[in-house]
Scaffold this motif. Structure first.
Motif, mmCIF file in Angstrom:
data_model
loop_
_atom_site.group_PDB
_atom_site.id
_atom_site.type_symbol
_atom_site.label_atom_id
_atom_site.label_comp_id
_atom_site.label_asym_id
_atom_site.label_seq_id
_atom_site.Cartn_x
_atom_site.Cartn_y
_atom_site.Cartn_z
ATOM 1 N N GLU A 131 -9.594 -26.574 81.466
ATOM 2 C CA GLU A 131 -9.994 -27.827 80.839
ATOM 3 C C GLU A 131 -9.840 -27.811 79.321
ATOM 4 O OE1 GLU A 131 -14.538 -27.981 79.838
ATOM 5 O OE2 GLU A 131 -14.345 -27.717 81.985
ATOM 6 N N ILE A 132 -9.681 -26.624 78.708
ATOM 7 C CA ILE A 132 -9.543 -26.574 77.252
ATOM 8 C C ILE A 132 -8.159 -26.094 76.833
ATOM 9 C CG2 ILE A 132 -12.011 -26.208 76.907
ATOM 10 C CD1 ILE A 132 -11.364 -23.265 76.344
ATOM 11 N N ILE A 145 -13.505 -26.635 67.397
ATOM 12 C CA ILE A 145 -13.815 -25.376 68.079
ATOM 13 C C ILE A 145 -12.522 -24.587 68.194
ATOM 14 C CG2 ILE A 145 -14.748 -24.316 70.163
ATOM 15 C CD1 ILE A 145 -16.035 -27.210 70.643
ATOM 16 N N ILE A 146 -12.476 -23.400 67.618
ATOM 17 C CA ILE A 146 -11.253 -22.611 67.616
ATOM 18 C C ILE A 146 -11.030 -22.023 69.003
ATOM 19 C CG2 ILE A 146 -10.062 -20.625 66.622
ATOM 20 C CD1 ILE A 146 -11.546 -21.140 64.025
ATOM 21 N N ARG A 147 -9.878 -22.304 69.567
ATOM 22 C CA ARG A 147 -9.545 -21.858 70.921
ATOM 23 C C ARG A 147 -8.928 -20.456 70.821
ATOM 24 N NH1 ARG A 147 -7.675 -19.627 75.516
ATOM 25 N NH2 ARG A 147 -7.504 -21.089 77.251
ATOM 26 N N LEU A 148 -9.794 -19.430 70.842
ATOM 27 C CA LEU A 148 -9.337 -18.051 70.752
ATOM 28 C C LEU A 148 -8.500 -17.684 71.972
ATOM 29 C CD1 LEU A 148 -12.728 -16.451 69.650
ATOM 30 C CD2 LEU A 148 -10.773 -16.924 68.167
ATOM 31 N N ILE A 179 -13.142 -31.209 69.307
ATOM 32 C CA ILE A 179 -11.715 -30.968 69.510
ATOM 33 C C ILE A 179 -11.450 -29.472 69.446
ATOM 34 C CG2 ILE A 179 -9.387 -31.351 68.578
ATOM 35 C CD1 ILE A 179 -10.394 -34.009 67.444
ATOM 36 N N PHE A 180 -10.783 -28.921 70.472
ATOM 37 C CA PHE A 180 -10.363 -27.518 70.451
ATOM 38 C C PHE A 180 -9.072 -27.413 69.645
ATOM 39 C CE2 PHE A 180 -13.336 -27.305 73.920
ATOM 40 C CZ PHE A 180 -13.862 -26.028 73.829
ATOM 41 N N ILE A 181 -9.000 -26.389 68.817
ATOM 42 C CA ILE A 181 -7.833 -26.206 67.948
ATOM 43 C C ILE A 181 -7.354 -24.758 68.042
ATOM 44 C CG2 ILE A 181 -8.462 -28.052 66.325
ATOM 45 C CD1 ILE A 181 -9.618 -25.892 64.474
ATOM 46 N N ASP A 182 -6.047 -24.559 67.942
ATOM 47 C CA ASP A 182 -5.512 -23.199 67.831
ATOM 48 C C ASP A 182 -4.596 -23.067 66.617
ATOM 49 O OD1 ASP A 182 -3.266 -24.549 68.659
ATOM 50 O OD2 ASP A 182 -3.108 -23.534 70.595
ATOM 51 N N LYS A 226 -16.555 -31.857 60.391
ATOM 52 C CA LYS A 226 -17.844 -31.653 59.743
ATOM 53 C C LYS A 226 -18.270 -30.197 59.879
ATOM 54 C CE LYS A 226 -21.137 -33.635 57.454
ATOM 55 N NZ LYS A 226 -20.845 -34.268 56.164
ATOM 56 N N ALA A 227 -17.869 -29.556 60.968
ATOM 57 C CA ALA A 227 -18.151 -28.135 61.176
ATOM 58 C C ALA A 227 -17.043 -27.530 62.020
ATOM 59 C CB ALA A 227 -19.505 -27.943 61.854
ATOM 60 N N VAL A 228 -16.833 -26.239 61.846
ATOM 61 C CA VAL A 228 -15.875 -25.495 62.662
ATOM 62 C C VAL A 228 -16.633 -24.363 63.345
ATOM 63 C CG1 VAL A 228 -13.847 -24.002 62.643
ATOM 64 C CG2 VAL A 228 -13.882 -26.060 61.223
ATOM 65 N N ILE A 229 -16.415 -24.202 64.653
ATOM 66 C CA ILE A 229 -17.120 -23.186 65.432
ATOM 67 C C ILE A 229 -16.127 -22.137 65.916
ATOM 68 C CG2 ILE A 229 -18.537 -22.750 67.467
ATOM 69 C CD1 ILE A 229 -19.524 -25.624 67.287
ATOM 70 N N ILE A 230 -16.511 -20.870 65.778
ATOM 71 C CA ILE A 230 -15.750 -19.759 66.362
ATOM 72 C C ILE A 230 -16.521 -19.300 67.595
ATOM 73 C CG2 ILE A 230 -14.662 -17.528 65.958
ATOM 74 C CD1 ILE A 230 -14.979 -18.028 62.948
#
Length: 487
Positions: A240-241, A259-262, A283-286, A295-299
């Motif tokens: 899903e991500i 949200i960083i897609r590790l 939004i998931f990002i790579d 507004k915030a970025v999550i690892i």
């Protein structure tokens, strides 16, 4: 009538087996049946913790919640957590058993099947019916002789099989007919019917398709499940991500969280509570493009922290530093928390080659990976906000400066006075080991205020949201499936 035990097997991966099993568990539980889920072997980095403090796959935790019973490792005795392309950490009966290559694990399938059967026997002794879930395609001819999850387990459990197929992918007729053709007669006879999942459009237009399938196979189509968007059930896999950097429907006037897609992301369900908030985009990002939009970025968490840390430094180190210095907020969970520190040291090679990897050096913390694995259900508070979460990690993280983020009041029902996590003096950098951090509404609202999103966002606890979604799942399932045939 089907046998008391039912196995939901699939024509492929991600065809809806987990959801169908959860729906059956809730339908049976609401009829007063003592029902339990079971999956002999899971392969997923999306895990959770039982009340005993043991680790198991999240899909069976979800199904246990649907069945209205506490999760237990007997429901998922073997969990494989991939740490690379050819190696996985093996969780046996809730505890780390070792790191095995695919070939090592394959050589020991007899041992693992025995352990799975023993767990099933323990589960069946205290429940009326068991809903088994298969893995991937149940008709992988090259793997069938050593497959311990699909037909071999269904046969041991004396279970009838329902074959799940996904019409949204296309080729549903070939999925069903092809799967049956690949099976030996003994297994083919165990299949008592089909559930066709993820139909879009007018179901009446598929009546001829149902008739054709039943004529060609001599087996019943138990129902066609329409596509749904009005509820969300936690997924087992990260399919899903897979879609990242999707700004197609981005709303510039609406706050967004990235949200960083590790590469080895773990426990991505940590962010379901965020994704449910109306008025906030997740939004998931790579790739580090457009960090200024967030507004915030999550690892998030990782099953291979040092490998993902190297990937993160190569791609994101400079952009994350620039984002932070331009007043952005960065938050890390578990492996993401470790990556925000000064280094991650793996002296015993728990994740591969022993060594130390320099981290992002944004928080004044240092991490050493050590066995045994910490697996706890935890009660915590962040100042005046209370929450419940769970911890799954190797080793420990120490602070050389800064302040702890959380106070832990209990772990696995045992009172304690520990601390967890770290927050920078300016409040724009923080990390924690606590999975499920956002699931408590008090914690979620406090975090939103911390990142300067103090609006009146409607936030319900995930527990109440899940109960609502299980009810909607049951209603959706029972409206389109021939329940009388199943029960």
């Amino acid at each position: 009538m089907m046998k008391k035990n039912i196995a939901i097997l699939g024509t492929g991966s991600d065809v809806g087996k987990s959801i169908i099993a959860a729906a059956l568990c809730r339908s049976l539980a609401d009829r007063g049946v003592k029902v339990a889920p079971f999956k002999a072997q899971n392969m997923s980095n999306n895990s959770g913790i039982t009340p005993e403090g043991l680790e198991m796959g999240r899909a069976q935790i979800v199904q246990a919640e649907a069945a209205k019973i506490p999760p237990h490792v007997n429901m998922n005795p073997i969990l494989l957590k991939p740490t690379g392309e050819k190696q996985s950490q093996v969780i046996l009966n809730g505890k780390v058993y070792g790191n095995h290559t695919a070939m090592d694990y394959h050589r020991n399938k007899g041992f693992y099947f025995k352990k799975a059967c023993e767990a099933f026997d323990r589960l069946e002794q205290i429940h009326d019916r068991i809903i088994l879930e298969g893995a991937g395609s149940c008709a992988e001819v090259n793997l069938m002789p050593s497959d311990i999850v699909n037909f071999a387990m269904a046969e041991y459990a004396d279970a009838d099989v329902i074959l799940a197929a996904d019409i949204h992918r296309g080729g549903v007729f070939a999925q069903i007919i092809g799967t049956l053709e690949c099976l030996p007669k003994m297994y083919r006879d165990m299949v008592k019917g089909f559930i066709i999942n993820r139909f879009r459009g007018d179901i009446d237009l598929f009546k001829d398709g149902v008739t054709w399938i039943e004529k060609e196979t001599g087996k019943k189509v138990l129902g066609v499940l329409p596509w749904y968007t009005h509820f969300k059930i936690d997924a087992e896999d990260s399919v899903e991500i897979e879609e990242c950097n999707n700004f197609k429907d981005f709303k510039p006037d609406m706050p967004a969280i990235g949200i960083i897609r590790l590469p080895h992301i773990a426990n991505f369900t940590d962010f379901h509570a965020l994704s449910k908030i109306k008025g906030i985009q997740t939004i998931f990002i790579d790739r580090p493009n457009h960090l200024s939009r967030f507004k915030a970025v999550i690892i998030p968490g990782s099953k291979n922290t040092r490998a993902d840390l190297e990937w993160l430094i190569n791609k994101f180190k400079g952009p994350l530093e620039e984002y932070y210095h331009s007043k952005g907020y960065i938050f890390g969970i578990c492996g993401g928390y470790q990556m925000l520190g000064e280094f991650v040291d793996d002296p015993d090679g728990l994740e591969g080659t022993p060594g130390r990897t320099k981290a992002l050096n944004l928080l004044p913390v240092q991490t050493v990976l050590k066995a045994p694995k910490t697996t706890t259900l935890s009660d915590f508070h962040w100042e005046d906000a209370k929450g419940k979460g769970y911890e799954i990690h190797m080793g420990y993280t120490s602070l050389s400066a800064g302040a702890s983020l959380l106070e832990i009041s209990s772990r696995n029902c045992t009172p304690c006075t520990d601390t967890d996590g770290c927050m920078s003096e300016d409040g724009r950098l923080a990390g924690t080991y606590m999975h499920g951090f956002f699931d408590s509404s008090q914690i979620l609202l406090k975090w939103l205020k911390t990142i300067e999103l103090g609006g009146n966002y409607p936030c319900d606890d995930m527990r109440s949201l899940k109960e609502r979604d299980y009810l909607l799942l049951k209603e959706h399932f029972e409206a389109h499936i021939d329940m009388s045939h199943i029960f």
